[in-house]
Write an enzyme that holds these catalytic residues in place. Structure first.
Site, PDB file in Angstrom:
ATOM      1  N   HIS A 136      -5.717  -0.948   5.661  1.00 61.67           N
ATOM      2  CA  HIS A 136      -6.091  -2.153   7.042  1.00 61.67           C
ATOM      3  C   HIS A 136      -7.606  -2.116   7.134  1.00 61.67           C
ATOM      4  CE1 HIS A 136      -2.134  -2.040   6.791  1.00 61.67           C
ATOM      5  NE2 HIS A 136      -1.997  -0.529   6.970  1.00 61.67           N
ATOM      6  N   LYS A 154      -3.732   9.649  14.785  1.00 62.13           N
ATOM      7  CA  LYS A 154      -2.778   9.951  15.417  1.00 62.13           C
ATOM      8  C   LYS A 154      -3.175  10.410  16.777  1.00 62.13           C
ATOM      9  CE  LYS A 154       0.011   8.241  11.837  1.00 62.13           C
ATOM     10  NZ  LYS A 154      -0.205   6.650  11.708  1.00 62.13           N
ATOM     11  N   LYS A 189       0.617  -0.891   0.055  1.00 61.48           N
ATOM     12  CA  LYS A 189       0.449  -0.137   0.091  1.00 61.48           C
ATOM     13  C   LYS A 189       1.167   1.464  -0.297  1.00 61.48           C
ATOM     14  CE  LYS A 189      -1.468   2.096   4.159  1.00 61.48           C
ATOM     15  NZ  LYS A 189      -0.192   2.244   5.198  1.00 61.48           N
ATOM     16  N   ASP A 223      -4.587   5.871   4.704  1.00 66.25           N
ATOM     17  CA  ASP A 223      -3.408   5.155   5.343  1.00 66.25           C
ATOM     18  C   ASP A 223      -4.030   4.555   6.216  1.00 66.25           C
ATOM     19  OD1 ASP A 223      -0.709   4.952   6.322  1.00 66.25           O
ATOM     20  OD2 ASP A 223      -1.119   5.846   7.887  1.00 66.25           O
ATOM     21  N   LYS A 238      -2.389   3.810  22.532  1.00 65.96           N
ATOM     22  CA  LYS A 238      -2.462   2.564  21.024  1.00 65.96           C
ATOM     23  C   LYS A 238      -3.216   1.202  21.762  1.00 65.96           C
ATOM     24  CE  LYS A 238       0.010   0.005  18.072  1.00 65.96           C
ATOM     25  NZ  LYS A 238      -0.155   0.248  16.353  1.00 65.96           N
ATOM     26  N   LYS A 285      -2.165 -10.404  11.014  1.00 65.96           N
ATOM     27  CA  LYS A 285      -2.071 -10.370  12.642  1.00 65.96           C
ATOM     28  C   LYS A 285      -3.104 -11.401  13.610  1.00 65.96           C
ATOM     29  CE  LYS A 285      -1.908  -5.042  12.537  1.00 65.96           C
ATOM     30  NZ  LYS A 285      -0.635  -4.821  13.924  1.00 65.96           N
TER      31      LYS A 285
HETATM   32  C1  BG6 Z   1       0.956   0.885   8.524  1.00 68.10           C
HETATM   33  C2  BG6 Z   1       0.687   2.679   8.486  1.00 68.10           C
HETATM   34  O1  BG6 Z   1       0.458   1.127   7.411  1.00 68.10           O
HETATM   35  O2  BG6 Z   1       0.727   0.484   9.955  1.00 68.10           O
HETATM   36  C3  BG6 Z   1       1.481   3.743   9.752  1.00 68.10           C
HETATM   37  O3  BG6 Z   1       0.896   3.547   7.248  1.00 68.10           O
HETATM   38  C4  BG6 Z   1       0.904   3.303  10.875  1.00 68.10           C
HETATM   39  O4  BG6 Z   1       0.678   5.269   9.937  1.00 68.10           O
HETATM   40  C5  BG6 Z   1       0.713   1.468  10.450  1.00 68.10           C
HETATM   41  O5  BG6 Z   1       1.758   3.313  12.830  1.00 68.10           O
HETATM   42  C6  BG6 Z   1       0.532   0.609  12.053  1.00 68.10           C
HETATM   43  O6  BG6 Z   1       0.204  -0.675  12.142  1.00 68.10           O
HETATM   44  P1  BG6 Z   1       0.398  -1.365  13.660  1.00 68.10           P
HETATM   45  O7  BG6 Z   1       0.914  -2.728  13.064  1.00 68.10           O
HETATM   46  O8  BG6 Z   1       1.059  -0.745  14.556  1.00 68.10           O
HETATM   47  O9  BG6 Z   1      -1.174  -1.019  13.430  1.00 68.10           O
END
Ligand code: BG6
Length: 514
Positions: free
Chosen positions: A259, A356, A167, A254, A361, A201
């Site tokens: 995702h 963000k 991507k 993004d 997290k 995942k």
């Molecule tokens: C990436 C994005 O594809 O996935 C990032 O470009 C993002 O901006 C990341 O931080 C998040 O991935 P994960 O696996 O930490 O959720």
């Protein structure tokens, strides 16, 4: 224990365009080391890095070693030495005729020496603007020779050439279709692997097992029993050094179109007939296809967009970061409400959210069930919450740890009836003694085995773009007006995000947790 069938991994040359890039050093080569350590790479496998900068094989190997070690502090020297000996480098501008000719000559030499049987796995780890020029050059240079392998009489004897595409897969519906056409002129669809690391995942894959290896869930997995679904990917980090990329991209492109739509498909799909790439991919396509297009004049009602402001830690905020265009309306936070027009989900909204600089997290899927049809306990003075029954809730936590929890009501032990919710929690984390592997490794191995189950199809990518376009183009102007600094770092996003759910009497999961 049942496992998926393990087709053999064919020997091949793994050709990485963009060998000098961050992704190659940080993710791809460490992932290849891990796959070698797991004994999954045939001894003939070779890696050929291609980039413009001049360097020798040895220089590149030396550059890569610290990255592999960083990822694997207990790196096994002999496995690395063996793999390093199979890593090569070719300096070339792959967008030019001479450059791709040099790559072709190098591939032919390595293939003869290593016995990789003409099998090639290309990986585009370059800026997305270079995808089409490179694919066209691969085609013109005659590097794809397999033809229609799927109908050959002895496919196992024919060589194959495949391509993995990272991507961003296009930047809107139009450019994604153009890229698909370019890829389709050079490669068969069955040879195109549109990668998404979310599909690697553990918890996302376990969603399919949870849904389809149990009888309990399927009867209630629909609009009759499920009130709504939340799919969230919250990050504490800001955009960091990636402002140039991010300002053109934003959270919807993004994270959500890519995702979170993959997660959505696994939650919402119909049961596939079989665990095969064709069946899984066909069902996923139907999910995005059934999303109701967001009405042009009501886009602001179905989304909440935001941009983080300055932080107390000296973060200048998104708008104040170097590389962000003055007056940028790029969203660093997005929450979308999607509706389906199909029998399973009509009337059950799906909320997709990512941002963000948020409070935690957390990546999670929350399945919120409806309350029971009638409340037998409503007149008791001693129910936990003024006679209200807590709805059942399933939460799949993907990050920061991997866990599944189910909330249900129980009787609090003791005299009389008091109804209290409890959470039954199952850890889904892998065995702590097993080494953690980089998400890319298993997906690359899948591509080497010719297994497309965890990759996106052309139609799926295109219909995901169609679904998010109203939130990206001119129609989103009202939702974008005044988004600058509309949420503080460490919060859960702008107030409009809370309102998006509150309008229908709902709350985001973190409010329920606290
Ligand atoms: C990436 C994005 O594809 O996935 C990032 O470009 C993002 O901006 C990341 O931080 C998040 O991935 P994960 O696996 O930490 O959720």
């Amino acid at each position: 224990m049942m496992t998926s069938t393990f087709q053999t991994v064919d020997p091949c040359i793994f050709v990485i365009f963009g060998a000098s890039g961050d992704l190659t050093a940080r993710k791809l080569v460490p992932a290849m080391y891990e796959m070698a350590r797991a004994g999954l790479l045939p001894k003939e496998t070779r890696i050929l890095g291609v980039a413009r900068r001049e360097k020798t094989d040895d220089q590149w190997r030396e550059e890569l070693e610290p990255w592999v070690r960083k990822h694997n502090p207990d790196m096994d020297e002999s496995i690395w030495r063996d793999l390093a000996g199979r890593i090569h480098y070719q300096s070339a501008d792959a967008t030019t005729e001479e450059g791709m000719a040099a790559v072709g000559t190098r591939i032919a030499g390595i293939d003869t020496e290593a016995g990789t049987c003409g099998n090639l796995l290309f990986f585009l780890s370059v800026a997305s603007s270079l995808y089409e020029p490179i694919v066209q050059r691969i085609d013109l240079a005659g590097l794809v020779v397999e033809g229609k392998r799927w109908c050959s009489l002895e496919p196992s004897k024919a060589s194959w050439q495949r391509i993995i595409v990272e991507k961003p897969f296009g930047e809107n519906d139009q450019s994604a279709r153009a890229l698909n056409r370019t890829l389709g002129r050079a490669f068969e669809e069955e040879s195109i692997y549109r990668i998404d690391h979310y599909l690697a995942k553990e918890v996302i894959q376990s969603l399919l097992v949870f849904r389809f290896a149990n009888i309990l869930w399927e009867p209630v997995w629909n609009q009759q029993y499920i009130d709504h679904v939340q799919i969230s990917a919250a990050e504490t980090v800001g955009v960091g050094q990636r402002t140039a990329f991010y300002d053109q991209t934003g959270a919807i492109r993004d994270m959500i179109q890519s995702h979170l739509f993959q997660v959505l498909a696994f939650v919402a799909m119909e049961p596939p007939t079989d665990y095969t790439p064709e069946h899984i991919r066909n069902e996923k396509v139907k999910v995005t296809d059934a999303i109701v297009p967001t009405p042009a004049d009501r886009v602001a009602e179905f989304c909440a967009l935001g941009q983080y402001g300055p932080g107390e830690d000296g973060d200048p905020g998104y708008a104040g970061s170097e590389g962000v265009a003055p007056g940028s309306t790029t969203e660093t936070f997005a929450a979308l409400q999607l509706q389906f027009q199909n029998w399973r989900w009509a009337g059950t909204p799906f909320y997709l959210r990512s941002g963000k600089r948020l409070a935690e997290k957390r990546t999670e899927v929350v399945i919120q069930f409806k309350p029971p049809a009638a409340n037998l306990f409503r007149k008791l003075p001693i129910t936990a919450d003024a006679g209200r029954l807590e709805p059942n809730r399933l939460v799949f936590t993907v990050a920061p740890h991997e866990e599944l929890s189910l909330r249900f009501e129980t009787k609090r032990p003791g005299l009389g009836i008091r109804v209290d919710p409890i959470d039954m929690v199952a850890a889904l984390d892998r065995d702590p003694d097993e080494p953690v592997v980089e998400a890319y490794g298993p997906l690359i191995i899948d591509a080497m085995r010719g297994d497309q189950t965890l990759f996106k199809s052309r139609i799926e990518v295109e219909s995901a773009w169609d679904a998010v376009m109203p939130f990206l183009d001119d129609r989103s102007a009202v939702a974008r007006a005044g988004i600058k600094d509309n949420y503080g770092p460490g919060s859960w996003g702008p107030e409009s995000s809370r309102e998006l759910l509150a309008r229908h009497g709902r709350r985001w999961y973190e409010e329920e947790r606290s």
